[in-house]
Scaffold this active site. Structure first.
Site, PDB file in Angstrom:
ATOM      1  N   GLU A  92      -4.015  -8.999   0.486  1.00 19.74           N
ATOM      2  CA  GLU A  92      -4.397  -8.749   1.888  1.00 19.74           C
ATOM      3  C   GLU A  92      -5.918  -8.719   1.935  1.00 19.74           C
ATOM      4  OE1 GLU A  92      -1.976  -5.782   3.941  1.00 19.74           O
ATOM      5  OE2 GLU A  92      -3.762  -5.234   5.074  1.00 19.74           O
ATOM      6  N   GLU A  95       0.826  -1.214   0.000  1.00 16.31           N
ATOM      7  CA  GLU A  95       0.000   0.000   0.000  1.00 16.31           C
ATOM      8  C   GLU A  95       0.855   1.257   0.000  1.00 16.31           C
ATOM      9  OE1 GLU A  95      -2.825  -0.314   3.223  1.00 16.31           O
ATOM     10  OE2 GLU A  95      -3.738  -2.101   2.357  1.00 16.31           O
TER      11      GLU A  95
END
Ligand code: GAL
Length: 834
Positions: free
Chosen positions: A512, A435
């Site tokens: 994720e 991210e």
């Protein structure tokens, strides 16, 4: 037979290896005898500095795990924009509330082996948190800022062979440098390796299996050589033996180096009928390489490897050894709960055992480099690994995060990670980031992705590369996702189909997923689906119906990976709870650990464990009932019952009265369950869990009978309302441990009634004493709001349970653990240390 060989023959094979290695290569691991201080002074590096008053510690050591906890440790006043926060707020416990910020010094006096001029000494750090400055006999020998990575320094110019030497290491952790508890200190091992002038350097072999066919595999071994100026490998000879998983020699090759190869040897082998590595069959081969100068042995180096194939087929998925394999993975942070960052083999292997029993086949080492102990255990126990490298690139998430050193260090960091683990068969892909805010940052994201992926390919052309992206629209539009070998998406599974259509790879990884939150043994009523729900007790419901604003429940991921061949599996956030990040309790102290874990901080499974197990572990029966059935005061109130099972149907009985039969609803698809009413009404859950939403509490027995697809009753289970707390039950994960001063036995502690039923409300303080050949190492109860110190031999059970950890000494013998609590008959457990 010369004397050397004779001696070894008498003492056995292990001696032979150690003895031969002692001639040309020695390795010491520095565990005992360290001194430690939290003070800071440049004089600490100086030779002869008097550190007598410093604390005695053994390494691996995490200086911050001993506490005390405080809201003021690394207090972060900021807005977590990725979690949707728009204004700065005070975060409590984001990094665990533990005192890791600041400096720490370690000093060690050690005897270096004697060696002649020309030999080489290398100091290897498996990881040091962080900004490590290494001093040998007063001189700075090396610096490595990133605390998660392994690195080595050339100690040769500073070392005094055959004498006492002084090693000093200064570490410094900055505030606002982490989003979770990073640990502190020399939390991984430190090794000194002494080699000849001619030697194989650290991580100096590359083993690949270019051909794996029915009946045989080709194995290529490239071995780097460091040698004096003016020499090339043509001046030396290498003998490499390949040992099969049983340790039997199956092939060997003896050849002079080819000067055209410059600094490496290149050898090829054929292994007939190879045993292919997989999670089910973790077969490990070994290459033992000896380098000779004429007849003189110069180095001996052992590399473990596996034979297996990896393939990503567009539209079809991920294939391991030609077999379609979905990632049933978890993300884990590196901390080991009450042990903090301090690496421990027994603790790691326990984690893997628990995960494997759940049916998990892969771990993502979020968001950084793993410890070597983890990689080796995954190789041996059969667990695929996705080692990750960074949580930040050029653009900042944290004021003092990796972005500050990105330009100078990113390549060095990635290179060390890959060289270290490129021969480990458990490693099936590399992950270059998590991210990263560069996702939004103009062209930076795609360019940096390409640059880092290229480094991975250069260092290891055999494995695909991914990264976890949480900005699906941005990364699809700017081609960052298209750049990757595997596009990894964090959360938002409803976006997968759209991304799949746009992306050239034609596969999608759930890098994720879930971020479902729950606290072991805590149940909230009424049972409704909630996002970012907070309660006064700072806990989340174990009915597994709560998640974050950006996330979802387990089934919202499963349905995609089950139904779409291009969805290649997932890595759930997280396998184990970790220190720090107590979302949704950002500001609510005390809250020192996450609620995301499928398993709590003490390593005790939450209900969610059985939900994953019922879906992932196809080989064993799962039949789990929740909640517990001890609810004084709830008589007559609606108290839903959930059953997690791998059987298709089940019937629940309360005190003998049937509450009806439920069957998993296989008609639910990703498409027909996407609307908000379906979400609120648990439509997807009905495909995977059995739910009785209207059952009313009455004390007694809940029994579940499970039926197979022919409607036959095949299994049953009961839970009972518990009586008064009566005694303490102690059950060890291992009753026999090694007398090596490091091994651990994890003891599950339960407060139970006279019949052995768990007392689910018990919060007794339990005191421990350990006698004999062991010590009390630490304990944890899995309560994210507890700020009791882990290392003290006392702690309150949380909802009736905790884990107490006993460590061996280096003397064999019996270890007796006694546990006492007010009003309870005490518990006693005898362990064996051998
Ligand atoms: C993700 C992030 C993780 C953790 C998680 C919590 O966005 O990658 O590190 O913060 O959210 O849901």
């Amino acid at each position: 037979m010369n004397t050397k060989r004779f001696l070894c023959a008498a003492l056995g094979a292990i001696c032979s290896l150690a003895f031969m290695q002692a001639q040309v290569r020695t390795e010491q691991t520095f565990e005992k005898g360290w001194k430690f201080t939290r003070e800071d002074n440049a004089d600490f590096a100086k030779p002869g500095f008097n550190d007598a008053k410093w604390q005695n510690v053994t390494v691996p050591h995490d200086w911050a795990i001993y506490g005390p906890f405080s809201i003021n440790n690394d207090k972060q006043e900021m807005a977590i924009t990725q979690d949707g926060q728009t204004e700065a707020m005070e975060h409590a416990g984001r990094t665990g509330g533990l005192p890791f910020v600041g400096t720490g010094w370690y000093r060690l006096n050690f005897d270096a082996p004697s060696f002649e001029k020309g030999k080489k000494a290398t100091l290897i750090f498996d990881g040091a948190m962080s900004h490590a400055r290494v001093y040998i006999n007063g001189q700075e020998a090396g610096y490595w800022p990133y605390g998660y990575n392994s690195f080595y320094v050339d100690a040769t110019p500073y070392l005094k062979p055959g004498e006492k030497n002084e090693l000093a290491v200064r570490l410094e952790n900055e505030r606002e440098s982490s989003r979770w508890y990073p640990g502190a200190g020399l939390y991984r091992n430190v090794h000194l390796v002494v080699t000849e002038d001619v030697h194989i350097p650290t991580w100096g072999t590359v083993i690949t299996t270019p051909v794996v066919e029915d009946g045989f595999a080709r194995v290529n071994v490239k071995t780097d050589l460091v040698m004096p100026e003016g020499k090339n490998v043509g001046n030396y000879r290498i003998v490499t033996e390949i040992l099969n998983p049983e340790g039997k020699r199956i092939s060997s090759d003896d050849r002079p180096g080819d000067k055209l190869d410059g600094n490496f040897f290149n050898q090829n082998f054929v292994v007939y009928r190879p045993s292919l590595w997989s999670p089910e069959n973790p077969a490990l081969y070994t290459a033992v390489s000896k380098v000779y100068d004429g007849e003189t042995l110069k180095d001996e180096y052992t590399t473990r490897f596996g034979i297996r194939t990896l393939e990503i087929i567009p539209d079809k998925g991920f294939f391991l050894n030609g077999k379609l394999t979905k990632f049933k993975g978890v993300c884990n942070h590196h901390d080991l709960g009450p042990l903090g960052g301090a690496v421990n083999d027994a603790a790691i292997r326990r984690q893997i055992r628990i995960l494997k029993d759940m049916g998990c086949n892969a771990i993502r080492t979020s968001h950084n480099m793993p410890a070597p102990e983890l990689v080796e255990a995954c190789d041996e126990m059969g667990m695929m690994l996705m080692p990750e490298s960074f949580d930040e690139w050029k653009s900042a998430k944290m004021a003092n995060g990796y972005h500050k050193i990105f330009d100078e260090w990113v390549e060095k960091d990635l290179v060390n990670l890959i060289r270290h683990y490129r021969n480990n068969p458990s490693v099936v892909m590399w992950c270059i980031g998590n991210e990263v805010p560069d996702q939004w940052n103009g062209n930076n994201g795609p360019k940096l992705s390409r640059m880092l992926q290229d480094i991975c390919h250069r260092e290891d052309p055999t494995r695909p590369v991914t990264q976890g992206m949480d900005a699906p629209d941005a990364v699809v539009n700017n081609n960052m996702a298209a750049t990757m070998d595997i596009a990894g998406f964090n959360y938002r599974p409803h976006k997968y189909p759209e991304n799949y259509k746009k992306l050239p790879q034609q596969i999608v990884l759930g890098s994720e997923t879930a971020s479902t939150v729950s606290s072991r043994g805590v149940y909230k009523f009424p049972v409704t689906r909630q996002a970012m729900k907070k309660y006064d007790d700072h806990q989340s419901s174990s009915y597994d119906v709560e998640h974050c604003g950006w996330s979802n429940l387990p089934e919202d991921d499963w349905i995609w990976h089950d139904d779409k061949p291009w969805a290649i599996g997932e890595f759930v956030w997280t396998g184990f709870d970790y220190l720090g990040e107590p979302t949704p309790y950002y500001t609510d102290w005390p809250s020192h650990s996450s609620l995301f874990g499928i398993i709590d901080l003490a390593g005790l499974p939450k209900d969610r464990y059985y939900l994953y197990r019922s879906h992932w572990n196809k080989d064993e029966e799962t039949l789990h009932i929740l909640p517990h059935w001890t609810w004084p005061g709830r008589e007559g109130e609606v108290t839903p019952i959930f059953v997690y099972t791998n059987y298709p149907s089940a019937e629940v009985f309360i005190n003998g009265k049937s509450q009806g039969k439920r069957t998993k609803d296989l008609s639910v698809t990703p498409e027909n369950s996407a609307d908000s009413a379906s979400t609120a009404n648990f439509k997807r859950q009905q495909r995977y869990r059995l739910m009785w939403m209207d059952t009313k509490y009455e004390p007694g027995t809940v029994k579940v009978v499970a039926y197979n697809d022919k409607g036959e009753a095949v299994a049953e289970k009961e839970i009972h309302t518990a009586g008064k707390p009566d005694h303490i039950e102690l059950v060890a994960d291992r009753n026999e441990i090694k007398a090596d001063g490091k091994d651990l036995s994890f003891v599950t502690v339960r407060v139970v009634d006279k019949d052995g039923n768990l007392c689910p409300d018990a919060q007794h303080l339990i005191k421990y004493s350990v006698k004999g050949a062991g010590t009390y190492r630490a304990g944890a109860n899995g309560d994210p709001t507890s700020i009791e110190l882990f290392h003290l031999p006392q702690m309150k059970v949380f909802n009736g349970m905790m884990t107490a950890i006993v460590q061996s000494t280096d003397k064999p013998g019996e270890i007796t653990l006694t546990a006492t609590g007010k009003g309870l008959k005490s518990g006693k457990l005898v362990l064996m240390s051998k």
